[in-house]
Write a protein that holds these residues in place. Structure first.
Motif, PDB file in Angstrom:
ATOM      1  N   LEU A  95       6.952   5.509 -20.222  1.00 29.82           N
ATOM      2  CA  LEU A  95       5.532   5.141 -19.530  1.00 29.82           C
ATOM      3  C   LEU A  95       4.592   6.351 -20.026  1.00 29.82           C
ATOM      4  CD1 LEU A  95       6.952   4.490 -15.921  1.00 29.82           C
ATOM      5  CD2 LEU A  95       5.654   2.818 -17.450  1.00 29.82           C
ATOM      6  N   GLU A  96       5.121   7.136 -20.736  1.00 28.59           N
ATOM      7  CA  GLU A  96       4.119   8.310 -21.139  1.00 28.59           C
ATOM      8  C   GLU A  96       3.080   7.772 -21.662  1.00 28.59           C
ATOM      9  OE1 GLU A  96       3.889  12.661 -22.316  1.00 28.59           O
ATOM     10  OE2 GLU A  96       5.566  11.687 -21.401  1.00 28.59           O
ATOM     11  N   GLY A  97       1.782   8.322 -21.499  1.00 29.10           N
ATOM     12  CA  GLY A  97       0.701   7.812 -21.920  1.00 29.10           C
ATOM     13  C   GLY A  97       0.176   6.509 -21.211  1.00 29.10           C
ATOM     14  N   LYS A  98       0.980   5.984 -20.719  1.00 26.35           N
ATOM     15  CA  LYS A  98       0.603   4.565 -19.841  1.00 26.35           C
ATOM     16  C   LYS A  98      -0.236   4.849 -18.748  1.00 26.35           C
ATOM     17  CE  LYS A  98       3.074   1.686 -22.629  1.00 26.35           C
ATOM     18  NZ  LYS A  98       2.799   0.531 -23.346  1.00 26.35           N
ATOM     19  N   THR A  99      -0.999   3.637 -18.508  1.00 24.96           N
ATOM     20  CA  THR A  99      -1.646   3.489 -17.161  1.00 24.96           C
ATOM     21  C   THR A  99      -0.597   2.794 -16.057  1.00 24.96           C
ATOM     22  OG1 THR A  99      -4.011   3.657 -17.901  1.00 24.96           O
ATOM     23  CG2 THR A  99      -3.563   2.525 -15.584  1.00 24.96           C
ATOM     24  N   VAL A 100      -0.314   3.322 -15.115  1.00 25.15           N
ATOM     25  CA  VAL A 100       0.663   2.759 -14.257  1.00 25.15           C
ATOM     26  C   VAL A 100       0.053   2.504 -12.768  1.00 25.15           C
ATOM     27  CG1 VAL A 100       2.975   3.305 -12.869  1.00 25.15           C
ATOM     28  CG2 VAL A 100       2.407   3.975 -15.288  1.00 25.15           C
ATOM     29  N   ILE A 101       0.121   1.048 -12.315  1.00 28.68           N
ATOM     30  CA  ILE A 101      -0.451   0.885 -11.193  1.00 28.68           C
ATOM     31  C   ILE A 101       0.693   1.235 -10.018  1.00 28.68           C
ATOM     32  CG2 ILE A 101      -1.401  -0.892  -9.886  1.00 28.68           C
ATOM     33  CD1 ILE A 101      -2.124  -2.335 -12.614  1.00 28.68           C
ATOM     34  N   ASP A 102       0.334   1.707  -8.922  1.00 28.35           N
ATOM     35  CA  ASP A 102       1.365   2.251  -7.995  1.00 28.35           C
ATOM     36  C   ASP A 102       1.098   1.397  -6.783  1.00 28.35           C
ATOM     37  OD1 ASP A 102       2.719   3.306  -6.072  1.00 28.35           O
ATOM     38  OD2 ASP A 102       1.606   4.934  -5.816  1.00 28.35           O
ATOM     39  N   PRO A 103       1.652   0.245  -6.276  1.00 25.21           N
ATOM     40  CA  PRO A 103       1.602  -0.409  -5.189  1.00 25.21           C
ATOM     41  C   PRO A 103       2.489  -0.097  -3.922  1.00 25.21           C
ATOM     42  CG  PRO A 103       2.890  -1.626  -6.531  1.00 25.21           C
ATOM     43  CD  PRO A 103       2.858  -0.337  -7.234  1.00 25.21           C
ATOM     44  N   MET A 104       3.174   1.003  -4.315  1.00 27.09           N
ATOM     45  CA  MET A 104       4.388   1.585  -3.175  1.00 27.09           C
ATOM     46  C   MET A 104       3.806   2.190  -1.997  1.00 27.09           C
ATOM     47  SD  MET A 104       6.902   3.478  -5.879  1.00 27.09           S
ATOM     48  CE  MET A 104       5.889   3.444  -7.200  1.00 27.09           C
ATOM     49  N   ASN A 105       4.307   1.785  -0.785  1.00 30.70           N
ATOM     50  CA  ASN A 105       4.096   2.291   0.370  1.00 30.70           C
ATOM     51  C   ASN A 105       5.086   2.988   1.147  1.00 30.70           C
ATOM     52  OD1 ASN A 105       1.129   1.543   0.793  1.00 30.70           O
ATOM     53  ND2 ASN A 105       2.067  -0.506   0.832  1.00 30.70           N
ATOM     54  N   TYR A 106       4.971   4.065   1.623  1.00 31.17           N
ATOM     55  CA  TYR A 106       5.672   4.940   2.288  1.00 31.17           C
ATOM     56  C   TYR A 106       6.380   4.502   3.682  1.00 31.17           C
ATOM     57  CZ  TYR A 106       7.734   9.475   4.198  1.00 31.17           C
ATOM     58  OH  TYR A 106       8.548  10.408   4.655  1.00 31.17           O
ATOM     59  N   VAL A 107       7.688   4.431   3.815  1.00 29.29           N
ATOM     60  CA  VAL A 107       8.050   4.089   5.107  1.00 29.29           C
ATOM     61  C   VAL A 107       9.181   5.151   5.526  1.00 29.29           C
ATOM     62  CG1 VAL A 107       9.632   2.373   6.216  1.00 29.29           C
ATOM     63  CG2 VAL A 107       7.995   1.477   4.390  1.00 29.29           C
ATOM     64  N   PRO A 108       8.869   6.086   6.374  1.00 31.85           N
ATOM     65  CA  PRO A 108       9.785   7.262   6.621  1.00 31.85           C
ATOM     66  C   PRO A 108      11.071   6.820   7.282  1.00 31.85           C
ATOM     67  CG  PRO A 108       7.560   7.432   7.547  1.00 31.85           C
ATOM     68  CD  PRO A 108       7.704   6.121   6.999  1.00 31.85           C
ATOM     69  N   SER A 109      11.250   5.874   7.742  1.00 33.53           N
ATOM     70  CA  SER A 109      12.472   5.613   8.138  1.00 33.53           C
ATOM     71  C   SER A 109      13.650   5.073   7.281  1.00 33.53           C
ATOM     72  CB  SER A 109      12.505   4.374   9.479  1.00 33.53           C
ATOM     73  OG  SER A 109      11.832   3.342   8.697  1.00 33.53           O
ATOM     74  N   TYR A 110      13.235   4.594   5.994  1.00 37.65           N
ATOM     75  CA  TYR A 110      13.747   4.364   5.005  1.00 37.65           C
ATOM     76  C   TYR A 110      14.051   5.376   3.890  1.00 37.65           C
ATOM     77  CZ  TYR A 110      12.982  -0.755   6.119  1.00 37.65           C
ATOM     78  OH  TYR A 110      12.714  -1.590   6.667  1.00 37.65           O
ATOM     79  N   PHE A 111      13.090   6.459   3.845  1.00 40.27           N
ATOM     80  CA  PHE A 111      13.154   7.151   2.858  1.00 40.27           C
ATOM     81  C   PHE A 111      12.317   8.573   3.124  1.00 40.27           C
ATOM     82  CE2 PHE A 111      11.288   8.793  -1.468  1.00 40.27           C
ATOM     83  CZ  PHE A 111      12.112   9.227  -2.187  1.00 40.27           C
ATOM     84  N   PRO A 112      12.920   9.441   4.320  1.00 44.72           N
ATOM     85  CA  PRO A 112      11.917  10.362   4.711  1.00 44.72           C
ATOM     86  C   PRO A 112      11.634  11.636   3.500  1.00 44.72           C
ATOM     87  CG  PRO A 112      14.232  10.703   5.405  1.00 44.72           C
ATOM     88  CD  PRO A 112      13.971   9.265   4.584  1.00 44.72           C
TER      89      PRO A 112
END
Length: 256
Positions: A95-112
């Motif tokens: 991914l070096e030099g790439k444009t990366v689209i991030d659609p991730m959302n934070y869910v604290p109960s799964y991954f604090p």
């Protein structure tokens, strides 16, 4: 406040191949829309290309399966549609030099993550820190796949829906705005990744603008199910800007 203007009326995008890492609801929905819009897609997931035969057959000749590293290398733009808990497994070298689209959302109960809970960082800043050589753009995170497939319109349509994006690199934001245009949406620039919280869960821009108000008294699980099945509601750029301006930063993430 949103710092950028609207992106409207684009007729082309420099990307002809979209690399997709992750084939859950978001990855699969974006892949379907991208192929229908005339793009090639390279699909990948953590389980290997052999598990994607059904997806590829459904999408047709414009799609092929690959490993995450291969999808990253092949994509003119790359969608990292993985759970935030696995962001550090993204193929950093490819991914070096790439444009990366991030659609991730934070869910604290799964991954604090303490830095997210304290609002020291946004989730996309966390991803950008891991992908230091890439250009991360927050987008396609606040609309459901069903509505992505329902609400697209040609450029200039009076009921064309707008989607927010955030990022630190102006050229990368232009690339992603161009992709959104090809997919059938206008784009509203909300500013840098540090301001991407304005369209995250628990803000007025998350999900509800595209579906309307849910019935009262829903449990969190019922709310998610309702949003996923509700008919889509077109939302223009002016409304997206207005909702972003009203956002107040509170606890980060989607909290059940």
């Amino acid at each position: 406040m949103p710092r950028g203007g609207d992106r409207k009326g684009r007729t082309e995008v420099s990307a002809t191949t979209l690399g997709i890492i992750g084939t859950g609801m978001v990855g699969a929905g974006v892949a379907r829309r991208a192929v229908d819009a005339g793009l090639n897609v390279v699909l990948s997931n953590s389980r290997g290309p052999g598990t994607l035969a059904g997806h590829v057959a459904e999408l047709g000749r414009a799609a092929r399966a690959a490993t995450p590293a291969e999808a990253a290398s092949a994509g003119d733009l790359v969608l990292a549609a993985v759970p935030l808990a696995t962001y550090d497994r993204l193929p950093r070298a490819e991914l070096e030099g790439k444009t990366v689209i991030d659609p991730m959302n934070y869910v604290p109960s799964y991954f604090p993550v303490p830095e997210l809970d304290s609002n020291e960082l946004t989730s996309s800043e966390l991803v950008q820190r891991h992908l230091a050589g890439a250009r991360v753009i927050k987008a396609l995170h606040n609309i459901g796949p069903k509505h992505l497939l329902e609400l697209f319109r040609p450029a200039g349509a009076p009921d064309r829906t707008a989607l927010p994006l955030s990022g630190d690199d102006p050229q990368a934001k232009e690339q992603v705005a161009g992709l959104l245009d090809v997919l059938g949406f206008d784009a509203v620039d909300l500013g840098p990744l540090a301001d991407s919280w304005r369209s995250e869960p628990n803000t007025p821009l998350y999900a509800l603008p595209y579906v309307g108000q849910p019935p009262s008294g829903l449990t969190p699980a019922e709310f998610v199910a309702w949003v996923q099945q509700a008919p889509g509601t077109p939302v223009g750029a002016a409304r997206i800007r207005a909702l972003a301006a009203t956002a107040v930063r509170g606890p980060a993430g989607f909290r059940f």
